[in-house]
Motif scaffolding. Structure first.
Motif, PDB file in Angstrom:
ATOM      1  N   THR A 142       2.056  -7.408  -2.641  1.00 49.69           N
ATOM      2  CA  THR A 142       1.662  -6.928  -1.318  1.00 49.69           C
ATOM      3  C   THR A 142       2.909  -6.872  -0.433  1.00 49.69           C
ATOM      4  O   THR A 142       3.849  -6.167  -0.734  1.00 49.69           O
ATOM      5  CB  THR A 142       0.550  -7.807  -0.728  1.00 49.69           C
ATOM      6  OG1 THR A 142       1.030  -9.150  -0.528  1.00 49.69           O
ATOM      7  CG2 THR A 142      -0.672  -7.820  -1.639  1.00 49.69           C
ATOM      8  N   SER A 143       2.951  -7.639   0.610  1.00 45.41           N
ATOM      9  CA  SER A 143       4.094  -7.604   1.533  1.00 45.41           C
ATOM     10  C   SER A 143       3.889  -8.669   2.597  1.00 45.41           C
ATOM     11  O   SER A 143       2.749  -9.078   2.865  1.00 45.41           O
ATOM     12  CB  SER A 143       4.176  -6.223   2.209  1.00 45.41           C
ATOM     13  OG  SER A 143       5.074  -6.232   3.295  1.00 45.41           O
ATOM     14  N   VAL A 144       4.973  -9.092   3.227  1.00 44.90           N
ATOM     15  CA  VAL A 144       4.827  -9.958   4.397  1.00 44.90           C
ATOM     16  C   VAL A 144       4.020  -9.244   5.476  1.00 44.90           C
ATOM     17  O   VAL A 144       3.446  -9.878   6.366  1.00 44.90           O
ATOM     18  CB  VAL A 144       6.194 -10.382   4.966  1.00 44.90           C
ATOM     19  CG1 VAL A 144       6.910 -11.318   4.009  1.00 44.90           C
ATOM     20  CG2 VAL A 144       7.058  -9.184   5.314  1.00 44.90           C
ATOM     21  N   SER A 145       3.941  -7.909   5.365  1.00 43.73           N
ATOM     22  CA  SER A 145       3.164  -7.131   6.334  1.00 43.73           C
ATOM     23  C   SER A 145       1.669  -7.328   6.173  1.00 43.73           C
ATOM     24  O   SER A 145       0.880  -6.814   6.975  1.00 43.73           O
ATOM     25  CB  SER A 145       3.492  -5.635   6.196  1.00 43.73           C
ATOM     26  OG  SER A 145       4.843  -5.392   6.540  1.00 43.73           O
ATOM     27  N   ALA A 146       1.247  -8.089   5.161  1.00 40.20           N
ATOM     28  CA  ALA A 146      -0.161  -8.462   5.050  1.00 40.20           C
ATOM     29  C   ALA A 146      -0.552  -9.393   6.187  1.00 40.20           C
ATOM     30  O   ALA A 146      -1.727  -9.512   6.527  1.00 40.20           O
ATOM     31  CB  ALA A 146      -0.429  -9.147   3.712  1.00 40.20           C
ATOM     32  N   GLU A 147       0.462 -10.023   6.785  1.00 39.29           N
ATOM     33  CA  GLU A 147       0.198 -10.983   7.867  1.00 39.29           C
ATOM     34  C   GLU A 147       1.066 -10.742   9.090  1.00 39.29           C
ATOM     35  O   GLU A 147       0.636 -11.005  10.217  1.00 39.29           O
ATOM     36  CB  GLU A 147       0.420 -12.405   7.345  1.00 39.29           C
ATOM     37  CG  GLU A 147       0.019 -13.496   8.305  1.00 39.29           C
ATOM     38  CD  GLU A 147       0.133 -14.880   7.694  1.00 39.29           C
ATOM     39  OE1 GLU A 147      -0.528 -15.797   8.204  1.00 39.29           O
ATOM     40  OE2 GLU A 147       0.878 -15.042   6.709  1.00 39.29           O
ATOM     41  N   MET A 148       2.268 -10.246   8.894  1.00 34.15           N
ATOM     42  CA  MET A 148       3.184 -10.024  10.007  1.00 34.15           C
ATOM     43  C   MET A 148       3.010  -8.600  10.534  1.00 34.15           C
ATOM     44  O   MET A 148       3.010  -7.637   9.773  1.00 34.15           O
ATOM     45  CB  MET A 148       4.635 -10.266   9.558  1.00 34.15           C
ATOM     46  CG  MET A 148       4.877 -11.659   9.020  1.00 34.15           C
ATOM     47  SD  MET A 148       6.591 -11.937   8.474  1.00 34.15           S
ATOM     48  CE  MET A 148       7.427 -12.052  10.058  1.00 34.15           C
ATOM     49  N   VAL A 149       2.877  -8.472  11.821  1.00 36.18           N
ATOM     50  CA  VAL A 149       2.530  -7.196  12.452  1.00 36.18           C
ATOM     51  C   VAL A 149       3.753  -6.300  12.657  1.00 36.18           C
ATOM     52  O   VAL A 149       4.794  -6.751  13.133  1.00 36.18           O
ATOM     53  CB  VAL A 149       1.844  -7.457  13.807  1.00 36.18           C
ATOM     54  CG1 VAL A 149       1.726  -6.178  14.610  1.00 36.18           C
ATOM     55  CG2 VAL A 149       0.465  -8.078  13.594  1.00 36.18           C
ATOM     56  N   SER A 150       3.597  -5.036  12.268  1.00 35.57           N
ATOM     57  CA  SER A 150       4.567  -3.984  12.595  1.00 35.57           C
ATOM     58  C   SER A 150       3.769  -2.840  13.199  1.00 35.57           C
ATOM     59  O   SER A 150       3.160  -2.052  12.471  1.00 35.57           O
ATOM     60  CB  SER A 150       5.315  -3.496  11.344  1.00 35.57           C
ATOM     61  OG  SER A 150       6.099  -4.518  10.777  1.00 35.57           O
ATOM     62  N   ILE A 151       3.742  -2.746  14.511  1.00 33.39           N
ATOM     63  CA  ILE A 151       2.840  -1.786  15.152  1.00 33.39           C
ATOM     64  C   ILE A 151       3.244  -0.332  14.928  1.00 33.39           C
ATOM     65  O   ILE A 151       2.449   0.577  15.144  1.00 33.39           O
ATOM     66  CB  ILE A 151       2.710  -2.055  16.671  1.00 33.39           C
ATOM     67  CG1 ILE A 151       4.081  -1.981  17.352  1.00 33.39           C
ATOM     68  CG2 ILE A 151       2.055  -3.402  16.917  1.00 33.39           C
ATOM     69  CD1 ILE A 151       3.993  -2.079  18.873  1.00 33.39           C
ATOM     70  N   GLU A 152       4.475  -0.105  14.430  1.00 33.86           N
ATOM     71  CA  GLU A 152       4.909   1.268  14.173  1.00 33.86           C
ATOM     72  C   GLU A 152       4.473   1.742  12.778  1.00 33.86           C
ATOM     73  O   GLU A 152       4.713   2.888  12.410  1.00 33.86           O
ATOM     74  CB  GLU A 152       6.425   1.388  14.327  1.00 33.86           C
ATOM     75  CG  GLU A 152       7.258   0.797  13.209  1.00 33.86           C
ATOM     76  CD  GLU A 152       7.424  -0.716  13.303  1.00 33.86           C
ATOM     77  OE1 GLU A 152       8.153  -1.290  12.459  1.00 33.86           O
ATOM     78  OE2 GLU A 152       6.829  -1.327  14.223  1.00 33.86           O
ATOM     79  N   ARG A 153       3.842   0.886  12.000  1.00 32.23           N
ATOM     80  CA  ARG A 153       3.309   1.278  10.689  1.00 32.23           C
ATOM     81  C   ARG A 153       2.011   0.520  10.420  1.00 32.23           C
ATOM     82  O   ARG A 153       1.877  -0.214   9.446  1.00 32.23           O
ATOM     83  CB  ARG A 153       4.337   1.063   9.583  1.00 32.23           C
ATOM     84  CG  ARG A 153       4.993  -0.291   9.583  1.00 32.23           C
ATOM     85  CD  ARG A 153       6.234  -0.331   8.711  1.00 32.23           C
ATOM     86  NE  ARG A 153       6.755  -1.694   8.647  1.00 32.23           N
ATOM     87  CZ  ARG A 153       6.758  -2.426   7.534  1.00 32.23           C
ATOM     88  NH1 ARG A 153       6.295  -1.952   6.408  1.00 32.23           N
ATOM     89  NH2 ARG A 153       7.243  -3.654   7.545  1.00 32.23           N
ATOM     90  N   ALA A 154       1.072   0.768  11.304  1.00 28.54           N
ATOM     91  CA  ALA A 154      -0.191   0.043  11.273  1.00 28.54           C
ATOM     92  C   ALA A 154      -0.951   0.235   9.977  1.00 28.54           C
ATOM     93  O   ALA A 154      -1.531  -0.717   9.425  1.00 28.54           O
ATOM     94  CB  ALA A 154      -1.064   0.476  12.461  1.00 28.54           C
ATOM     95  N   GLU A 155      -0.974   1.467   9.460  1.00 32.36           N
ATOM     96  CA  GLU A 155      -1.735   1.744   8.250  1.00 32.36           C
ATOM     97  C   GLU A 155      -1.198   0.967   7.049  1.00 32.36           C
ATOM     98  O   GLU A 155      -1.960   0.510   6.187  1.00 32.36           O
ATOM     99  CB  GLU A 155      -1.781   3.245   7.961  1.00 32.36           C
ATOM    100  CG  GLU A 155      -0.439   3.882   7.574  1.00 32.36           C
ATOM    101  CD  GLU A 155       0.361   4.375   8.774  1.00 32.36           C
ATOM    102  OE1 GLU A 155       0.556   3.581   9.715  1.00 32.36           O
ATOM    103  OE2 GLU A 155       0.808   5.543   8.746  1.00 32.36           O
ATOM    104  N   TYR A 156       0.108   0.779   7.004  1.00 31.09           N
ATOM    105  CA  TYR A 156       0.709   0.012   5.926  1.00 31.09           C
ATOM    106  C   TYR A 156       0.299  -1.459   6.018  1.00 31.09           C
ATOM    107  O   TYR A 156      -0.104  -2.063   5.023  1.00 31.09           O
ATOM    108  CB  TYR A 156       2.228   0.146   5.975  1.00 31.09           C
ATOM    109  CG  TYR A 156       2.949  -0.602   4.872  1.00 31.09           C
ATOM    110  CD1 TYR A 156       3.012  -0.070   3.583  1.00 31.09           C
ATOM    111  CD2 TYR A 156       3.577  -1.813   5.116  1.00 31.09           C
ATOM    112  CE1 TYR A 156       3.669  -0.745   2.564  1.00 31.09           C
ATOM    113  CE2 TYR A 156       4.239  -2.494   4.106  1.00 31.09           C
ATOM    114  CZ  TYR A 156       4.281  -1.967   2.835  1.00 31.09           C
ATOM    115  OH  TYR A 156       4.939  -2.642   1.830  1.00 31.09           O
TER     116      TYR A 156
END
Length: 252
Positions: A142-156
């Motif tokens: 998966t990715s750290v983005s499973a929990e850490m927010v990146s509002i410029e790539r919300a769908e990811y």
């Protein structure tokens, strides 16, 4: 029993790091991706596996052909004992989530969630048909983005959060059958996917963003996949491994 690993997206980046680690550990690696079999990237990847790799063309969006893919792998190599759900796509356009278009949202979800789920479902069904005394594993990258927010790539971020739950669901469903299921969350890894933001993140890493003070490498993920596939972490099924140099550790 032959040790057969199926790695989606195993011809490049993190997937290639995983494929190489498994091949070096004695696995025969089936790489599944949507590129043509004679694409230079595929040829180079197979050459780097020292004769331990085979390529199978498959588009994750085409869920109707999951059975066909597994039939081909089993006919050529044998039953899959280690499955690595690695292939995924980034956000098509980084930007304000308030401007996110439905087609971009659907594309990312179609690959990272829908396609990944139905292939994993078919793999799980077939693993249940294998002898119970042989260890089998499924790993979801998966990715750290499973929990850490990146509002410029919300769908990811949404797709990776969903994939994290997917790993837990398969872990609970398959645990009684001795099939281990794990989630790996890479952080900032140096691959083709991150090449466009290399300068930005190099500066942030040097500024202390990553406690390990370096970029992650595909081999960092591969080194964790091998003991998982070998069954050395069998009773830890359902666990999530942060492979991010400490990036996701909360700090003040």
């Amino acid at each position: 029993m032959n040790r057969i690993a199926l790695v989606t997206g195993g011809q490049r980046g993190i997937g290639l790091g995983i494929s190489r680690a498994l091949a070096e550990a004695g696995y025969t690696v089936a790489i599944a991706a949507q590129e043509e079999a004679d694409a230079p990237e595929v040829t180079e990847a197979l050459n780097s596996l020292g004769g331990k790799g085979r390529y199978f063309r498959h588009d994750l969006l085409d869920i109707d052909h999951c059975k066909t893919l597994l039939d081909r792998v089993e006919a050529d190599l044998g039953p899959v004992t280690a499955f690595v759900s690695n292939a995924g796509v980034p956000a098509r356009i980084r930007g304000d989530m308030l401007d996110l278009a439905p087609d971009s949202f659907d594309f990312v979800m179609g690959v990272n969630l829908r396609g990944a789920f139905f292939l994993a479902q078919e793999v799980a069904r077939r693993m249940l048909d294998q002898p119970s005394d042989s260890y089998r594993s499924m790993s979801f990258i998966t990715s750290v983005s499973a929990e850490m927010v990146s509002i410029e790539r919300a769908e990811y971020c949404l797709s990776k959060a969903g994939a994290a739950m997917m790993a837990e669901l398969f872990a609970v469903r398959l645990a009684p059958h001795g099939i281990g299921v794990f989630e790996l969350r890479p952080g900032i890894i140096e691959t083709g996917m991150t090449a466009g933001v290399k300068d930005k993140y190099t500066a942030r890493i040097e500024g202390g963003l990553v406690p390990a003070a370096r970029w992650g490498q595909p081999a960092d993920i591969g080194s964790i996949i091998v003991p998982i596939a070998d069954g050395q972490m069998a009773f830890a099924t359902g666990s999530t491994f942060a492979v991010d140099g400490g990036l996701s550790i909360p700090r003040l």
